[in-house]
Design an enzyme around this catalytic site. Structure first.
Site, PDB file in Angstrom:
ATOM      1  N   HIS A 174     -36.211 -57.428  49.834  1.00 58.05           N
ATOM      2  CA  HIS A 174     -35.139 -55.796  49.910  1.00 58.05           C
ATOM      3  C   HIS A 174     -35.366 -55.089  48.826  1.00 58.05           C
ATOM      4  O   HIS A 174     -35.617 -53.827  48.965  1.00 58.05           O
ATOM      5  CB  HIS A 174     -33.619 -56.480  49.826  1.00 58.05           C
ATOM      6  N   GLU A 175     -35.572 -55.690  47.681  1.00 56.58           N
ATOM      7  CA  GLU A 175     -35.794 -54.621  46.551  1.00 56.58           C
ATOM      8  C   GLU A 175     -37.225 -54.074  46.402  1.00 56.58           C
ATOM      9  O   GLU A 175     -37.327 -52.896  45.936  1.00 56.58           O
ATOM     10  CB  GLU A 175     -35.484 -55.589  45.145  1.00 56.58           C
ATOM     11  N   HIS A 230     -37.307 -51.076  48.768  1.00 54.24           N
ATOM     12  CA  HIS A 230     -36.578 -50.117  47.997  1.00 54.24           C
ATOM     13  C   HIS A 230     -37.726 -49.178  47.382  1.00 54.24           C
ATOM     14  O   HIS A 230     -37.683 -47.977  47.352  1.00 54.24           O
ATOM     15  CB  HIS A 230     -35.547 -50.530  47.237  1.00 54.24           C
ATOM     16  N   GLU A 246     -29.913 -48.755  52.349  1.00 52.84           N
ATOM     17  CA  GLU A 246     -29.678 -50.190  52.471  1.00 52.84           C
ATOM     18  C   GLU A 246     -29.879 -50.856  53.639  1.00 52.84           C
ATOM     19  O   GLU A 246     -30.514 -51.803  53.818  1.00 52.84           O
ATOM     20  CB  GLU A 246     -28.017 -50.394  52.132  1.00 52.84           C
TER      21      GLU A 246
END
EC number: 3.4.24.-
Length: 296
Positions: free
Chosen positions: A143-144, A147, A224
């Site tokens: 997820h990070e 980003h 997100e």
């Protein structure tokens, strides 16, 4: 379904950014018309202020952000499992290896920062590293890393800067109008059209800051959703991400204060807002995020 969701989230972000620039232009034109008698000048000035805000925030040092969040950089020897997962996710995402940080906190959380992949960094709390199994940790780090790959930090920073610019311009315009700095009345032989423009300008001063905040929140929430979907694209394991989100949902708030700008970076709300405050939260509800992942 996965790639359709990723494409849909990207399209929605583009639309929201266009709306943001329209809001900035509208508030600039309104202030220009009401205070300076020239909507064109106000429009150009607003866009210049917005760009200056965005550029200054984008180039904020990664070290500054990490220091604000009490994060310390770690080596492969200090946290081999964590370090290797970051390395693996970065390799799959085809981005440079981010710097790796740890935040000494029992809550479960993580975040990424950096204006571009070349100067990016990932941080995770000690609580998260202690509780998550490998598949869950891969989901969180994926997820990070997503980003970083998707330039979400830059987009979110631009959104915050534009919202701040809209609020600043609205505040200045309102004060100047209130204290007699408005257009000279001897120039105002108002016809019906001018009255409508005047009403629109005043409404813009009042409503634009709220609208800007709502658009900023919408952009953050879309990014997100995109990062969740992109993490699954990297790991090929939606259940790992779902399990990680379920644990994050049960986590306690972070033990140290987190400012609003930093809070938006985290995978999970570090303050655990409740009630009306949750309406202005930068993240979508975790239950909604899990539901989307289950329908991939």
């Amino acid at each position: 379904m996965l790639y359709q969701q990723i494409a849909s989230n990207k399209r929605k972000t583009v639309v929201l950014l266009i709306v943001f620039f329209c809001l900035l232009a509208a508030i600039g034109a309104a202030v220009g018309y009401l205070v300076l008698g020239s909507y064109q000048f106000g429009l150009v000035l607003a866009l210049i202020i917005g760009v200056i805000y965005a550029v200054s925030m984008i180039f904020q040092s990664t070290n500054v952000v990490m220091s604000m969040n009490n994060a310390r950089e770690v080596t492969e020897d200090e946290a081999p499992n964590y370090f290797h997962i970051v390395e693996d996710m970065a390799m799959i995402a085809q981005i440079p290896m981010p710097r790796v940080f740890i935040v000494e906190d029992d809550s479960l959380n993580a975040f990424a920062t950096g204006s571009k992949p070349e100067n990016a960094a990932v941080a995770a709390t000690t609580g998260l590293l202690a509780v998550m199994n490998r598949e869950e940790l891969e989901g969180v780090i994926g997820h990070e890393v997503s980003h970083i790959r998707n330039y979400d930090i830059r987009i979110s920073t631009i959104a915050v800067a534009l919202a701040s610019a809209v609020t600043l311009i609205s505040s200045i315009g309102s004060r100047m109008l209130f204290y007699g700095g408005g257009r000279r009345r001897d120039d105002d032989r108002e016809d019906g059209g001018n009255i409508l423009v005047l009403i629109f300008s005043i409404l813009s001063l009042i409503l634009a800051p709220l609208a800007a905040s709502l658009v900023q929140l919408a952009i953050s929430r879309q990014r997100e959703y995109l990062a969740d979907a992109s993490s699954v694209e990297l790991t090929r394991n939606p259940q790992g991400m779902i399990s990680a989100l379920e644990k994050l949902d049960r986590s306690e708030p972070m033990g140290h204060p987190v400012d609003d700008a930093s809070a938006a970076l985290y995978i999970n709300d570090p303050t655990k807002k409740e009630g009306l405050k949750s309406l202005f939260y930068t993240h979508p509800p975790i239950a909604d995020r899990i539901e989307r992942l289950r329908h991939m």
